[in-house]
Design an enzyme around this catalytic site. Structure first.
Site, PDB file in Angstrom:
ATOM      1  N   CYS A   1       5.317 -29.627  63.069  1.00 54.82           N
ATOM      2  CA  CYS A   1       6.128 -30.993  63.768  1.00 54.82           C
ATOM      3  C   CYS A   1       7.239 -30.991  63.656  1.00 54.82           C
ATOM      4  O   CYS A   1       8.228 -30.466  62.456  1.00 54.82           O
ATOM      5  CB  CYS A   1       5.938 -32.327  61.892  1.00 54.82           C
ATOM      6  SG  CYS A   1       6.616 -33.693  61.447  1.00 54.82           S
ATOM      7  N   LYS A   7     -13.170  -0.971  61.907  1.00 58.81           N
ATOM      8  CA  LYS A   7     -14.497   0.320  62.124  1.00 58.81           C
ATOM      9  C   LYS A   7     -15.590  -1.250  62.264  1.00 58.81           C
ATOM     10  O   LYS A   7     -15.369  -1.935  61.283  1.00 58.81           O
ATOM     11  CB  LYS A   7     -14.870   0.936  61.129  1.00 58.81           C
ATOM     12  CG  LYS A   7     -15.714   1.556  60.577  1.00 58.81           C
ATOM     13  CD  LYS A   7     -15.543   2.314  58.922  1.00 58.81           C
ATOM     14  CE  LYS A   7     -16.084   3.344  58.834  1.00 58.81           C
ATOM     15  NZ  LYS A   7     -18.323   2.671  58.975  1.00 58.81           N
ATOM     16  N   ASP A  14     -20.338 -14.431  89.775  1.00 54.88           N
ATOM     17  CA  ASP A  14     -21.775 -14.945  89.840  1.00 54.88           C
ATOM     18  C   ASP A  14     -22.331 -14.558  91.416  1.00 54.88           C
ATOM     19  O   ASP A  14     -23.809 -14.521  91.618  1.00 54.88           O
ATOM     20  CB  ASP A  14     -22.069 -15.862  89.477  1.00 54.88           C
ATOM     21  CG  ASP A  14     -22.034 -16.106  87.940  1.00 54.88           C
ATOM     22  OD1 ASP A  14     -22.383 -14.729  86.938  1.00 54.88           O
ATOM     23  OD2 ASP A  14     -22.189 -17.110  86.560  1.00 54.88           O
ATOM     24  N   SER A  38     -20.799  12.753  59.723  1.00 55.07           N
ATOM     25  CA  SER A  38     -20.639  11.000  59.424  1.00 55.07           C
ATOM     26  C   SER A  38     -19.469  11.402  59.451  1.00 55.07           C
ATOM     27  O   SER A  38     -18.039  12.981  58.711  1.00 55.07           O
ATOM     28  CB  SER A  38     -21.531  10.926  58.157  1.00 55.07           C
ATOM     29  OG  SER A  38     -21.505  11.867  56.989  1.00 55.07           O
ATOM     30  N   CYS A  78       1.246 -35.578  63.019  1.00 58.83           N
ATOM     31  CA  CYS A  78       1.930 -35.053  60.800  1.00 58.83           C
ATOM     32  C   CYS A  78       1.711 -36.431  60.481  1.00 58.83           C
ATOM     33  O   CYS A  78       1.763 -37.750  60.368  1.00 58.83           O
ATOM     34  CB  CYS A  78       3.174 -34.653  60.977  1.00 58.83           C
ATOM     35  SG  CYS A  78       3.931 -33.922  59.908  1.00 58.83           S
ATOM     36  N   CYS A 123       4.034 -38.437  58.260  1.00 53.10           N
ATOM     37  CA  CYS A 123       5.417 -38.507  58.861  1.00 53.10           C
ATOM     38  C   CYS A 123       5.459 -39.404  60.557  1.00 53.10           C
ATOM     39  O   CYS A 123       5.846 -39.852  60.078  1.00 53.10           O
ATOM     40  CB  CYS A 123       6.945 -37.906  58.532  1.00 53.10           C
ATOM     41  SG  CYS A 123       6.849 -36.432  60.074  1.00 53.10           S
ATOM     42  N   GLU A 135     -19.788   2.398  69.735  1.00 53.87           N
ATOM     43  CA  GLU A 135     -20.404   1.369  68.192  1.00 53.87           C
ATOM     44  C   GLU A 135     -20.921   0.311  69.028  1.00 53.87           C
ATOM     45  O   GLU A 135     -20.047  -0.393  69.710  1.00 53.87           O
ATOM     46  CB  GLU A 135     -19.628   0.775  67.639  1.00 53.87           C
ATOM     47  CG  GLU A 135     -20.235   0.312  66.025  1.00 53.87           C
ATOM     48  CD  GLU A 135     -20.937   1.304  65.165  1.00 53.87           C
ATOM     49  OE1 GLU A 135     -19.856   2.670  65.253  1.00 53.87           O
ATOM     50  OE2 GLU A 135     -21.434   0.921  63.799  1.00 53.87           O
TER      51      GLU A 135
HETATM   52 ZN   LIG Z   1       6.404 -34.455  59.518  1.00 50.26          ZN
END
Ligand SMILES: [Zn+2]
Length: 715
Positions: free
Chosen positions: A455, A146, A68, A113, A437, A440, A203
């Site tokens: 985990c 596409k 910028d 096309s 986790c 556990c 495109e």
């Molecule tokens: Zn675990």
């Protein structure tokens, strides 16, 4: 000097130092600062290079704020010295308002096309037809996404953008030059070795994230949100005021060549490389494939990765790579013969995210899943969508309570395309991935460059659950009666805390469990007992080593004969084996490097589970070798077996399961919806068997019981 002071003011901080990434450029600019024209030209050239690094190579070389600063310096220089301003300056993206309507322009080479199909068997028919037209030559293909946007042609003369035209009806289109110039990743001037004439086709599209941004602005203004990226792109590119178009954040992907002189490339893939060098953005995932089956295989892979994209696609385009072959193929009255679009049915629906939960997999991978208000999409009710990883949630900023657009493409699991933040309640907050986790309580870890979250606790009950479920599944040890619910019971009652514990269970342990009568307990223990003879290849697959599936497990056991031998192999030795790459070798070494895993293999062996091939050198569960020396190809959908189960049956009966039909194929086993393999078989005169005929042939009349897969456990 004015030039010098403009540079210093914009590129240096208040303390007087220049930002380090800009230092080399700053020196060069100061060196020519006695000439404003030279300074402007050097600075413009540098900005074009940074644009190329950012858009074409997607590897930004300087931070956005430094970019910028450069743009600001250039603007000030051009204001101070108007004679230095060129029409293709990086600052010249927004031009004058168009007066008196848009000009209609003829395409010098018509934009035809392309043929498209929704069916994989038609796709293969196209491949066969193309091969025939090229009399069996080797044909390389390029697969591309596409993009769902507005097709356009952009002309460069001596490296300068001179005209942009919409595709229109293919013969003539609208002149949209002023608006095309506002698209930031369309170069106004090309870099490097520039051909005298270059017409690039591609495109114009809008990223999904841009639609979100614009809709937030619409909501602030109290106006209606825009419906979708495609319509907004089409509307923006035809605006009479380029400033309106510029504010819409459109983008462009180059994808093909129109009228061109002096480019010196002979394949599409090289052309695309050349375009990137000149400064164009090309769509991600593009790849060159050696033959048609590989191109179709890769197309399937691309479809599974659609959720990674920040823009809309509606298919995969397969193109002949070689321009010479393209010329020989020519065109029908409607389409070029060297290209086809493999489209997928795409359906969208809006719904609300009720909750985001995480699922712990068998190797500890933690996957977020969105629970949705059930919504019907294309005839089925969708209530869950995978969010794949924490990164994807953050990138799409999907939150609990959000209105979201859910998409179902082809046979792929539904995914969330985007949220609609304009409907968001004020108290909404970004989703926070759990630190621990949920099963556990172990702190979660990042793996694979931070994208994957795991985990790390090998004793995690959620992982144990998924590992045991997988261990007992049909593709692994095939233990009847040991589905998700039974595994949960065994873990929760404390009867198993490892896989080896399964083989220590007695009927009396199990028969006391909830919903477990004496008869089913006896059946379960008998099924566990029977699995001891499944053989080391199945056992290796069942151990769920990362990236070691059925096929790899067979290769490894073929080489090492036992799991113990394999556990002693070196990484170097492993990575030299065919089909085993460095990554798989590392996964195997990691697995056996953990003493708990080697101990588990030892315990399994002590419990009587076969960990080595029997002495005779074949797998110990000996089926009649009714297919000895025969090659069989499986195609279509079978009634009683999955394709991999049928292939396993073929191998167990001494035959070879192959993927492609040739003169050497002895039989093709065809289910319903069999495609090109069936027609190949008929052409080559290979006997085609129905499922019943096949089972009679191998002398098996056992059919597997069908059971529904258990849904994963969620937290
Ligand atoms: Zn675990």
């Amino acid at each position: 000097m004015q030039t010098e002071s403009i540079l210093r003011k914009n590129l240096c901080s208040e303390s007087g130092g220049v930002s380090p990434p800009l230092a080399p450029l700053y020196e060069k600019l100061l060196a020519v600062s006695s000439s404003p024209a030279e300074t402007v030209s050097l600075l413009s050239e540098a900005i074009r290079r940074f644009d190329r690094a950012y858009f074409a190579e997607q590897q930004p070389e300087i931070p956005d704020h430094d970019y910028d600063r450069l743009m600001k310096a250039l603007r000030e220089l051009e204001t101070a010295f108007p004679e230095t301003r060129s029409p293709d300056s990086p600052t010249a993206r927004v031009g004058e308002k168009l007066i008196g309507g848009r000009e209609v322009v003829a395409h010098r080479v018509p934009m035809l096309s392309i043929e498209n199909t929704y069916s994989e068997s038609e796709l293969f028919e196209y491949g066969t037809r193309t091969a025939k037209l090229l009399s069996g030559e080797k044909v390389a293909w390029v697969d591309e996404l596409k993009i769902d946007g507005v097709a356009a042609s952009i002309l460069y003369e001596d490296g300068r953008l001179t005209r942009g035209i919409t595709r229109g009806d293919g013969l003539t289109g609208d002149d949209i030059t002023a608006n095309v110039k506002t698209i930031r990743d369309v170069p106004l001037r090309l870099l490097g070795d520039v051909p005298p004439v270059l017409e690039v086709r591609g495109e114009i599209y809008m990223p999904n994230s841009e639609l979100l941004r614009l809709n937030l602005i619409q909501a602030e203004k109290g106006e209606k949100p825009f419906a979708n990226t495609r319509n907004l792109t089409a509307g923006s590119i035809k605006q009479e005021d380029p400033a309106v178009c510029a504010a819409r954040g459109l983008r462009f992907f180059a994808h093909s060549v129109g009228r061109t002189e002096g480019l010196g490339v002979h394949t599409h893939f090289d052309f695309m490389e050349k375009l990137r060098a000149l400064g164009f953005a090309t769509s991600p995932m593009m790849k060159r494939l050696p033959d048609f089956p590989a191109a179709v295989g890769y197309a399937r892979e691309m479809i599974e990765r659609l959720h990674e994209l920040d823009f809309e696609t509606d298919g995969i385009v397969l193109k002949v790579d070689d321009f010479g072959q393209r010329q020989r193929l020519g065109a029908t009255s409607k389409f070029p013969r060297w290209v086809i679009a493999y489209k997928f049915e795409k359906y969208e629906a809006e719904t609300t995210v009720r909750e985001i939960r995480v699922q712990v997999g068998k190797t500890g991978k933690v996957t977020p899943v969105a629970e949705l208000d059930p919504v019907e999409i294309a005839g089925s009710v969708v209530a869950r969508a995978s969010l794949h990883n924490a990164d994807e949630i953050a990138r799409k900023d999907i939150r609990v309570g959000d209105r979201v657009v859910v998409e179902k493409a082809g046979k792929i699991i539904p995914h969330i395309v985007r949220a609609e933040p304009e409907h968001r309640p004020a108290e909404s907050a970004p989703y926070r991935f759990p630190d621990l986790c949920p099963a556990c309580g172990t702190p979660l870890e990042k793996a694979d460059g931070g994208i994957l979250i795991r985990c790390p606790n090998a004793a995690c009950p959620a992982q144990l659950q998924r590992r045991v479920e997988f261990f007992a599944s049909k593709e692994a040890m095939d233990i009847d009666g040991l589905g998700g619910k039974a595994v949960t019971l065994l873990i929760e009652s404390g009867l198993i805390s490892s896989i080896a514990d399964l083989y220590r269970l007695k009927v009396s342990d199990v028969s006391g469990l909830e919903r477990m009568g004496k008869k089913s307990a006896e059946n379960l223990i008998a099924a566990i007992e029977k699995s001891k003879k499944a053989g080391p290849a199945r056992l290796l697959n069942a151990l769920a080593i990362r990236n070691v599936g059925e096929q790899t497990a067979r290769t490894l056991i073929g080489e090492y004969k036992s799991i113990e031998n394999l556990s002693r192999a070196s990484q170097e030795e492993l990575s030299r084996l065919p089909d085993i790459g460095g990554v798989i070798a590392e996964n195997i070494i990691d697995f056996f490097g953990d003493p708990e895993n080697t101990a588990m293999v030892g315990q399994l062996r002590e419990c009587g589970v076969e960990t080595a091939l029997a002495e005779e050198g074949t797998e110990s569960v000996q089926e009649p070798q009714t297919l000895a020396g025969k090659t069989v190809v499986v195609t279509g959908t079978l009634e009683h077996y999955s394709r991999s189960e049928a292939e396993e049956l073929i191998r167990r009966h001494g035959g070879k399961a192959s993927k492609s039909v040739s003169k050497k194929t002895d039989y093709v086993l065809a289910g319903t919806a069999a495609g090109s393999k069936l027609s190949d078989a008929r052409k080559l005169g290979v006997p085609v068997l129905s499922e019943d005929e096949f089972l009679n042939l191998i002398g098996s009349n056992e059919l597997p019981e069908s059971d529904e897969p258990e849904p994963g456990r969620l937290f």
